[in-house]
Motif scaffolding. Structure first.
Motif, mmCIF file in Angstrom:
data_model
loop_
_atom_site.group_PDB
_atom_site.id
_atom_site.type_symbol
_atom_site.label_atom_id
_atom_site.label_comp_id
_atom_site.label_asym_id
_atom_site.label_seq_id
_atom_site.Cartn_x
_atom_site.Cartn_y
_atom_site.Cartn_z
ATOM 1 N N GLY A 81 1.884 9.077 -3.600
ATOM 2 C CA GLY A 81 3.175 9.520 -4.109
ATOM 3 C C GLY A 81 3.137 10.837 -4.856
ATOM 4 N N SER A 82 1.956 11.392 -5.046
ATOM 5 C CA SER A 82 1.821 12.664 -5.776
ATOM 6 C C SER A 82 1.953 13.849 -4.826
ATOM 7 N N ARG A 138 4.861 13.890 -1.168
ATOM 8 C CA ARG A 138 4.489 12.578 -1.715
ATOM 9 C C ARG A 138 3.365 12.034 -0.830
ATOM 10 N N GLU A 152 3.236 9.234 1.818
ATOM 11 C CA GLU A 152 4.614 8.774 1.975
ATOM 12 C C GLU A 152 5.476 9.757 2.766
#
Length: 71
Positions: free
Chosen positions: A13-14, A42, A45
């Protein structure tokens, strides 16, 4: 630890930027011939998006093995 980041936590998610630099070889006289950068907003994701994919004139003849790899 950097302020605001816990390096022990997973990166899921980063946002992540990935840099790739190609060269004409691996000796002192060789030069950069291609630069690429992709960004993943992300990690795991979203799909990566290409920011840069540029060939660079190394101002030297590209050796045959490097030409075979880079086109």
């Amino acid at each position: 630890m950097m302020s605001g980041y816990d390096l022990d936590q997973p990166l899921r998610g980063s946002p992540v930027a990935v840099f790739d630099i190609e060269t004409t070889g691996s000796t002192d006289g060789d030069r950069i011939c291609e630069i690429g950068v992709v960004v993943i907003d992300r990690l795991y994701e979203t799909e990566p998006r290409m920011l840069v994919n540029e060939f660079v004139d190394p101002e030297m003849e590209d050796p045959w093995p490097a030409t075979r790899v880079h086109g």
